[in-house]
Motif scaffolding. Structure first.
Motif, short mmCIF file in Angstrom:
data_model
loop_
_atom_site.label_atom_id
_atom_site.label_comp_id
_atom_site.label_asym_id
_atom_site.label_seq_id
_atom_site.Cartn_x
_atom_site.Cartn_y
_atom_site.Cartn_z
N MET A 37 0.86 -1.17 0.00
CA MET A 37 0.00 0.00 0.00
C MET A 37 0.90 1.23 0.00
SD MET A 37 -3.16 0.93 2.54
CE MET A 37 -3.98 -0.61 2.16
N PRO A 38 1.19 1.79 -1.17
CA PRO A 38 2.11 2.93 -1.24
C PRO A 38 1.73 4.11 -0.37
CG PRO A 38 1.70 2.03 -3.43
CD PRO A 38 0.76 1.33 -2.50
N LEU A 39 0.43 4.30 -0.13
CA LEU A 39 0.04 5.46 0.66
C LEU A 39 0.55 5.34 2.10
CD1 LEU A 39 -2.60 5.35 2.83
CD2 LEU A 39 -3.80 4.87 0.72
N LEU A 40 0.67 4.10 2.62
CA LEU A 40 1.22 3.94 3.97
C LEU A 40 2.72 4.14 3.98
CD1 LEU A 40 -0.84 1.04 5.57
CD2 LEU A 40 -1.18 3.51 5.73
N THR A 106 -7.80 11.01 3.31
CA THR A 106 -8.98 10.80 2.46
C THR A 106 -8.90 9.47 1.72
OG1 THR A 106 -9.30 13.17 2.18
CG2 THR A 106 -10.32 11.72 0.54
N ARG A 107 -7.73 9.17 1.18
CA ARG A 107 -7.59 7.93 0.40
C ARG A 107 -7.73 6.69 1.27
NH1 ARG A 107 -2.64 9.33 -3.86
NH2 ARG A 107 -3.80 10.90 -5.05
N LEU A 108 -7.16 6.71 2.46
CA LEU A 108 -7.30 5.54 3.33
C LEU A 108 -8.73 5.39 3.82
CD1 LEU A 108 -5.90 3.15 4.62
CD2 LEU A 108 -5.24 4.62 6.54
N GLN A 109 -9.38 6.52 4.10
CA GLN A 109 -10.78 6.45 4.52
C GLN A 109 -11.66 5.89 3.40
OE1 GLN A 109 -12.00 6.91 7.52
NE2 GLN A 109 -14.07 6.40 6.84
N GLU A 110 -11.39 6.29 2.17
CA GLU A 110 -12.15 5.75 1.04
C GLU A 110 -11.95 4.25 0.91
OE1 GLU A 110 -12.09 9.70 -1.88
OE2 GLU A 110 -10.62 8.10 -2.15
N LEU A 111 -10.76 3.78 1.20
CA LEU A 111 -10.47 2.34 1.11
C LEU A 111 -11.18 1.56 2.22
CD1 LEU A 111 -8.82 -0.08 -0.06
CD2 LEU A 111 -7.05 0.50 1.61
N LEU A 112 -11.12 2.06 3.43
CA LEU A 112 -11.65 1.31 4.57
C LEU A 112 -13.14 1.55 4.77
CD1 LEU A 112 -8.74 1.82 7.14
CD2 LEU A 112 -9.19 -0.17 5.69
N GLY A 113 -13.59 2.78 4.55
CA GLY A 113 -14.99 3.08 4.78
C GLY A 113 -15.38 2.79 6.21
N GLY A 114 -16.59 2.28 6.38
CA GLY A 114 -17.08 1.98 7.71
C GLY A 114 -17.17 0.50 8.01
N ASP A 115 -16.70 -0.35 7.08
CA ASP A 115 -16.89 -1.78 7.30
C ASP A 115 -15.71 -2.65 6.88
OD1 ASP A 115 -17.04 -1.41 4.58
OD2 ASP A 115 -18.95 -2.47 4.31
N ARG A 116 -14.57 -2.04 6.56
CA ARG A 116 -13.39 -2.81 6.20
C ARG A 116 -12.28 -2.57 7.22
NH1 ARG A 116 -11.56 -2.44 0.10
NH2 ARG A 116 -10.81 -4.53 0.57
N LEU A 117 -11.49 -3.60 7.44
CA LEU A 117 -10.36 -3.53 8.37
C LEU A 117 -9.07 -3.80 7.61
CD1 LEU A 117 -11.83 -5.71 11.25
CD2 LEU A 117 -11.67 -3.22 11.22
N LEU A 118 -7.99 -3.27 8.13
CA LEU A 118 -6.67 -3.52 7.57
C LEU A 118 -5.84 -4.24 8.61
CD1 LEU A 118 -4.79 -2.96 5.13
CD2 LEU A 118 -4.07 -0.88 6.32
N LEU A 119 -5.25 -5.36 8.24
CA LEU A 119 -4.38 -6.14 9.12
C LEU A 119 -2.94 -5.91 8.71
CD1 LEU A 119 -3.93 -8.43 11.27
CD2 LEU A 119 -4.17 -10.06 9.37
N THR A 120 -2.11 -5.45 9.64
CA THR A 120 -0.69 -5.19 9.35
C THR A 120 0.16 -5.78 10.47
OG1 THR A 120 -0.33 -3.13 10.61
CG2 THR A 120 -1.45 -2.93 8.46
N PRO A 121 1.47 -5.84 10.28
CA PRO A 121 2.33 -6.13 11.43
C PRO A 121 2.26 -4.99 12.43
CG PRO A 121 3.55 -6.27 9.34
CD PRO A 121 2.24 -5.62 9.04
N VAL A 122 2.77 -5.22 13.62
CA VAL A 122 3.04 -4.13 14.55
C VAL A 122 4.41 -3.54 14.24
CG1 VAL A 122 3.49 -3.56 16.97
CG2 VAL A 122 1.56 -5.01 16.37
N CYS A 123 5.32 -4.41 13.86
CA CYS A 123 6.69 -4.03 13.50
C CYS A 123 7.20 -5.10 12.55
CB CYS A 123 7.57 -3.94 14.74
SG CYS A 123 9.27 -3.42 14.44
N ALA A 124 8.09 -4.73 11.65
CA ALA A 124 8.61 -5.70 10.69
C ALA A 124 9.65 -6.62 11.29
CB ALA A 124 9.21 -4.97 9.48
N GLU A 125 10.14 -6.32 12.48
CA GLU A 125 11.18 -7.11 13.14
C GLU A 125 10.68 -7.60 14.49
OE1 GLU A 125 14.96 -5.20 13.34
OE2 GLU A 125 14.83 -4.38 11.31
N PRO A 126 11.37 -8.60 15.06
CA PRO A 126 11.04 -9.01 16.43
C PRO A 126 11.31 -7.87 17.40
CG PRO A 126 12.46 -10.63 15.34
CD PRO A 126 12.44 -9.42 14.46
N ALA A 127 10.87 -8.06 18.63
CA ALA A 127 11.10 -7.04 19.65
C ALA A 127 12.59 -6.71 19.72
CB ALA A 127 10.61 -7.56 21.00
N PHE A 128 12.89 -5.43 19.74
CA PHE A 128 14.28 -5.00 19.80
C PHE A 128 14.86 -5.27 21.19
CE2 PHE A 128 12.18 -2.09 16.75
CZ PHE A 128 12.81 -2.55 15.61
#
Length: 205
Positions: A37-40, A106-128
């Motif tokens: 997702m380039p916007l993120l 605006t773009r992320l709100q248009e993607l998610l709206g009121g009924d979609r969720l986005l699942l991501t990592p918390v961090c790309a690496e293990p706990a530092f």
């Protein structure tokens, strides 16, 4: 989504995402994998500009009254931002950054709206490791790219929650769930579904 193309996930991070996605599917959610997702990616970069310029006047005061640890961490933050924006971004860059943020919201709100969720990592690496950001100036800079989920979402102001999803080699791995603005109930329900099915032991047990 697994990432934004700027840093590779540790394999255990991907396993946490896979487990969380499976838990959500088991709870009745329709799960679809996004290919970046380039916007993120842009939002994470904007965070480094906007936050850093907002605290630009703080370092002299911290140097005067703060200890070595906080000064190392602060210098690490400014060095990480400088790698993206240069040592001293001008006022035009700062103003344009805020304007661009509004577009990304605006773009992320248009993607998610009121009924979609986005699942991501918390961090790309293990706990530092403990004190990674305060013991060595070079090490203080290194974690920043991996923390894109912790910067891109907050700078855009979307509700999000992190939830434990996987335990590997004694380390917990969480995932982040993000929802459209002002729709916190759905993201909390989804986080509960993941946590209930992950059934991880308390970290202090």
């Amino acid at each position: 989504m697994r990432g934004i193309g700027t840093v590779a996930n540790h394999p255990a991070v991907d396993r946490a995402l896979d487990r969380a996605a499976a838990h959500l599917a088991d709870a009745g959610y329709e799960v679809e994998e996004l290919d970046g997702m380039p916007l993120l990616a842009e939002a994470a970069r904007l965070w480094a500009l906007l936050l850093t310029e907002d605290v630009r006047l703080i370092p002299p005061m911290v140097e005067a009254i703060g200890g070595a640890d906080i000064n190392t961490a602060l210098r690490g933050h400014f060095a990480a931002a400088a790698a993206l924006w240069g040592e001293r971004p001008d006022l035009t860059a700062y103003i344009n950054g805020w304007a661009r943020r509004a577009t990304l919201v605006t773009r992320l709100q248009e993607l998610l709206g009121g009924d979609r969720l986005l699942l991501t990592p918390v961090c790309a690496e293990p706990a530092f490791e403990q004190d990674a950001d305060i013991t060595d100036p070079k090490r203080a800079v290194e974690p920043h790219p991996a923390m894109w989920p912790m910067t891109s979402i907050p700078v855009l102001g979307f509700p999000a929650v992190s939830v434990p999803a996987h335990l590997e080699d004694g380390l917990p791995y969480g995932v982040q769930l993000v929802e459209g603005r002002f729709e916190e109930d759905l993201v909390l329900d989804a986080a509960q579904a993941v946590e209930d099915r992950a059934a991880l032991p308390p970290l202090w047990a």
